[in-house]
Scaffold this active site. Structure first.
Site, mmCIF file in Angstrom:
data_model
loop_
_atom_site.group_PDB
_atom_site.id
_atom_site.type_symbol
_atom_site.label_atom_id
_atom_site.label_comp_id
_atom_site.label_asym_id
_atom_site.label_seq_id
_atom_site.Cartn_x
_atom_site.Cartn_y
_atom_site.Cartn_z
ATOM 1 N N LEU A 75 0.846 -1.074 -0.001
ATOM 2 C CA LEU A 75 -0.031 0.029 -0.146
ATOM 3 C C LEU A 75 1.036 1.194 0.013
ATOM 4 O O LEU A 75 1.864 1.259 0.521
ATOM 5 C CB LEU A 75 -0.949 0.048 1.202
ATOM 6 C CG LEU A 75 -2.259 -1.005 1.330
ATOM 7 C CD1 LEU A 75 -2.868 -0.945 2.768
ATOM 8 C CD2 LEU A 75 -3.013 -0.600 0.228
ATOM 9 N N ASP A 76 0.799 2.293 -0.815
ATOM 10 C CA ASP A 76 1.503 3.491 -0.925
ATOM 11 C C ASP A 76 1.238 4.029 0.541
ATOM 12 O O ASP A 76 0.183 3.889 1.226
ATOM 13 C CB ASP A 76 0.913 4.373 -1.904
ATOM 14 C CG ASP A 76 0.920 4.069 -3.343
ATOM 15 O OD1 ASP A 76 1.940 3.117 -3.434
ATOM 16 O OD2 ASP A 76 0.107 4.272 -4.259
ATOM 17 N N PRO A 77 2.223 5.057 1.007
ATOM 18 C CA PRO A 77 2.064 5.724 2.254
ATOM 19 C C PRO A 77 0.777 6.532 2.425
ATOM 20 O O PRO A 77 0.324 6.460 3.519
ATOM 21 C CB PRO A 77 3.323 6.514 1.993
ATOM 22 C CG PRO A 77 4.260 5.898 0.984
ATOM 23 C CD PRO A 77 3.405 5.157 0.220
ATOM 24 N N ALA A 79 -2.205 5.564 1.503
ATOM 25 C CA ALA A 79 -3.253 4.499 1.783
ATOM 26 C C ALA A 79 -3.204 3.899 2.988
ATOM 27 O O ALA A 79 -2.194 3.797 3.533
ATOM 28 C CB ALA A 79 -3.185 3.676 0.701
#
Length: 342
Positions: A75-77, A79
């Site tokens: 997950l991206d930061p 998200a």
């Protein structure tokens, strides 16, 4: 609370945690490793006794010898939401979560697109947004349901001829060929909430310089005819925030949620980027498990973040709170099944 009988330790398994927005997925895994590597739930008792409790290395052979741990889909930061964790032989099962069906909730903000397609990036272009209605967005969503082909963002780590795409865009190197589109399936896509201008979201302060825009145009020259990146201003500017709305979607593995929002902005004659992103389900792990199903819930992140301060607190069976929470959400890959006794 029912007791849990664990006749044989240590265990290998899978569980999910609720990742917060902010940290990277890797930093979250490294933080958890400090707990897992010192727990008799996942490490042999004689190894713990011989080594003693202490800081666990996050890389290298020694780190792998102590305990194997990994995650099943970054997950991206920005998200938050479901992050599946594998421990021990559970790490060999993580690949099945890369291609599984996932569910997301995301907030889109109109009028601005960014290099990363989300609010963590820089403004690339602004466009009119006041003409966009809920009905227009609902009509446009039909173009994104079912099997579709997505073009990954040019500012991504995907490689073309050994070079990351973002490198072409930043250095103004023409792409040698078009970015390959990917076929994905959007099982469902709906407006969950229409916020209008009643929200606190704003466009990023940082914006592309003229040189950065020229570099991006240069990169696109090989695949687009006369690419021009320029702002389109509202004819009657005002002070209210741009329109925002929340989408819910159920998608196949490999789907770029940010690309859906970015492309949707174009379809409604505007621009858009993601300002919040929550993964609410990944396979059988969910933030809100369905009743009377085999769904597994997620361990709240604050359970792990509080663990170092409450290390001495244990229940009558000797488990710390974080261990108890993991036991309740754990899917055993190797070892005895958890037997609950009253």
């Amino acid at each position: 609370m029912p007791k849990v009988t664990l006749p044989q330790l240590p265990l290998s398994g899978l569980f999910a945690l609720a990742k917060p927005s902010g940290p990277t997925s890797m930093s979250v895994i490294n933080d958890i490793k400090q707990l897992v590597g010192n727990s008799r739930l996942f490490v042999e008792a004689d190894k713990l006794e011989k080594r003693g409790k202490g800081k666990i290395p996050t890389r290298g052979k020694r780190a792998r010898e102590i305990v194997k741990i990994g995650q099943g889909g970054t997950l991206d930061p920005l998200a938050d939401g479901v992050l599946v964790v594998g421990i021990g032989k559970g790490t060999k099962r993580l690949n099945e979560f890369l291609d599984c069906v996932k569910e997301y909730r995301t907030t889109a903000l109109l009028g601005c697109e960014t290099d990363t397609y989300d609010s963590e990036g820089s403004r690339v272009r602004v466009a009119p947004w006041r003409h966009v209605t809920r009905e227009a967005v609902e009509s446009a969503l039909s173009k994104f349901r079912g099997e579709i082909y997505q073009t990954p963002p040019i500012f991504s780590a995907l490689k073309m001829e050994g070079r990351p795409l973002y490198d072409y865009a930043r250095k103004g190197i023409p792409l040698p060929r078009p970015i390959e589109k990917r076929k994905v399936t959007i099982h469902s896509l709906e407006i969950l909430e229409w916020k209008g201008s009643d929200h606190d979201f704003r466009w990023p302060d940082k914006e592309f310089t003229s040189d950065e825009k020229k570099a991006m145009e240069k990169a696109l020259e090989g695949v687009e005819e006369n690419p021009i990146i320029e702002d389109e201003l509202e004819s009657a500017p005002g002070n209210e925030p741009p329109i925002a709305f929340v989408l819910s979607m159920k998608v196949s593995g490999g789907t770029y949620v940010r690309s859906i929002v970015h492309d949707l902005g174009h379809v409604v004659g505007s621009a858009a980027h993601v300002v919040t992103l929550t993964r609410s389900r990944q396979g059988r792990f969910a933030l809100e498990p369905a009743a009377d199903s085999e769904d597994k819930g997620c361990v709240p992140w604050d359970v792990f973040s509080r663990a170092p301060q409450s290390e001495g607190d244990a229940d009558e069976e000797g488990w710390a709170q974080w261990e108890r929470e993991v036991i309740n959400c754990l899917e055993i890959v190797e070892g005895p099944k958890l037997q609950k006794t009253s």
